[in-house]
Enzyme design. Structure first.
Site, PDB file in Angstrom:
ATOM      1  N   ARG A 234       6.694  -2.286  46.450  1.00 14.31           N
ATOM      2  CA  ARG A 234       7.633  -2.637  47.513  1.00 14.31           C
ATOM      3  C   ARG A 234       8.434  -3.863  47.053  1.00 14.31           C
ATOM      4  NH1 ARG A 234       7.307   1.669  49.250  1.00 14.31           N
ATOM      5  NH2 ARG A 234       6.538   2.416  51.254  1.00 14.31           N
ATOM      6  N   GLU A 263      16.561  -3.818  50.102  1.00 15.84           N
ATOM      7  CA  GLU A 263      17.091  -2.486  49.780  1.00 15.84           C
ATOM      8  C   GLU A 263      17.570  -1.697  50.995  1.00 15.84           C
ATOM      9  OE1 GLU A 263      13.439  -0.759  48.018  1.00 15.84           O
ATOM     10  OE2 GLU A 263      13.503   0.694  49.650  1.00 15.84           O
ATOM     11  N   HIS A 295      14.790   3.428  44.675  1.00 19.15           N
ATOM     12  CA  HIS A 295      13.615   3.935  45.390  1.00 19.15           C
ATOM     13  C   HIS A 295      13.485   5.452  45.222  1.00 19.15           C
ATOM     14  CE1 HIS A 295      10.699   2.576  48.727  1.00 19.15           C
ATOM     15  NE2 HIS A 295      10.216   3.638  48.112  1.00 19.15           N
TER      16      HIS A 295
END
Ligand code: NAD
Length: 330
Positions: A234, A263, A295
């Site tokens: 993360r 993000e 991601h």
């Protein structure tokens, strides 16, 4: 069951439609994220289905509760974007997909390591332009290198197995030791020893108050000069500003990121015609030794199939008042 499906992407729909063929739930695909401005769109639904960058904070949970939502189905593993104590107060249960394909993320982690090391992304462009010079493309043998894994759960363990196959020494730092990891030769060490000793450091722990900015000015200063840092966990595991300082003074030799703290304002959208206003992110992009993917580590056909199946199975369990196999304790 009526499901308000936030942040829906075209590539998800076919997997969910396939999984829904025998179940016939009403899936209302909304191509906008869940946040305080959009939470009322869940009105009339029984379940809210969300992804990594949907924001289920206390205010949103309150609106969902008022609209009669009693189940949030995360179609991802991490649940750091959900305020669990607010869910408890509103009587909302939370389910997730704890393991859809740990291989997808582990393999992407290794892809980042190999690309940063052997610079295949740069070689691809060079060769296309008829430039066959090797200057600047030199890598190193992964064989014999020490990789430090922070977090050796499902994804970390598979990554460790792949790296063992390359002939790497694998160190592990985790709050709990895993028997299988030990069997394959992972050496558990303190965080300090891992930082001091590793040529490559890869992050596979969840984002919690304890792991927030676990990579920071202080921990970077303890790493080997020229270290490679990989984050497919993360974004907020890394203090991006401290990483930029480490890259500028060349203490960090390589950085591979699939996740980024801010993000939510960037990833999963096509912003190629927009001005990106995040100066920290833009600075990261300027380094030749930084590789960022948006991601996508989870993004394989196998993972998407499993995400859809597990999510709809959880909704089925909820509908039938069965124990929720993948419940997150609130
Ligand atoms: P997991 O729960 O199986 O493993 C997490 C490991 O981290 C466990 O062994 C746990 O003991 C350890 N851990 C917890 N707190 C720690 C701490 N303070 N210090 C060190 N170790 C700690 O989870 P997983 O399936 O392996 O996934 C790991 C993370 O990867 C998830 O939490 C998620 O944030 C991230 N993830 C990213 C993607 C992606 O597409 N980039 C996809 C899936 C998961």
């Amino acid at each position: 069951m009526k499901v308000a499906f936030f942040s829906a992407k075209p590539y998800e729909k076919s997997f969910f439609e396939d999984a829904n063929r025998s179940r016939h739930y009403s899936l209302n695909y909304l191509d906008i994220p869940l946040n305080v401005h959009t939470a009322n769109l869940a009105k009339g639904a029984d379940v809210v289905c969300i992804f990594v960058n949907d924001k289920a904070d206390a205010k949103v949970i309150k609106v969902l509760g008022q609209n009669g939502i009693r189940l949030i189905a995360l179609r991802c593993a991490g649940y750091n974007n959900v305020d669990l104590s607010a869910c408890r107060e509103e009587g909302i249960q939370v389910v997730r997909v704890p393991a859809y394909s740990p291989y997808s993320v582990a393999e992407h982690t290794v892809a980042l390591i190999l690309t940063l090391n052997r610079k295949t992304h740069r070689a691809y462009n060079r060769v296309k332009e008829g430039n066959f010079s090797l200057d600047g493309l030199m890598g190193f043998d992964l064989h014999g290198k020490t990789v430090g894994m922070i977090g050796l759960g499902k994804i970390g363990l598979i990554t460790a197995k792949i790296l063992k196959g390359f002939g790497c020494r694998v160190l592990g730092y985790d709050i709990a030791e895993d028997k299988e990891a030990k069997q394959i030769g992972v050496e558990y060490v303190s965080l300090q020893e891992l930082l001091h000793t590793s040529d490559i450091i890869s992050l596979h722990c969840p984002l919690t108050p304890q792991t927030h900015h676990i990579i920071n000015k202080e921990t970077i200063s303890q790493m080997k000069k020229g270290v490679m840092i990989i984050n497919t966990g993360r974004g907020a595991l890394i203090d991006a500003k401290a990483a930029i300082r480490g890259l500028k003074n060349e203490h960090i030799g390589y950085m591979g990121l699939d996740v980024y703290e801010e993000e939510a304002d960037l990833f999963f959208e096509d912003l190629s015609e927009k001005v990106i206003k995040d100066d920290v992110f833009m600075r990261l992009l300027t380094f030749p030794n930084v590789l960022i993917t948006g991601h996508q580590a989870f993004f394989t056909q196998n993972a998407m199939h499993n995400i859809a199946e597990t999510t709809l199975q959880s909704i089925h369990e909820y509908e039938q008042k069965l124990p929720l196999t993948n419940q997150v304790k609130v």
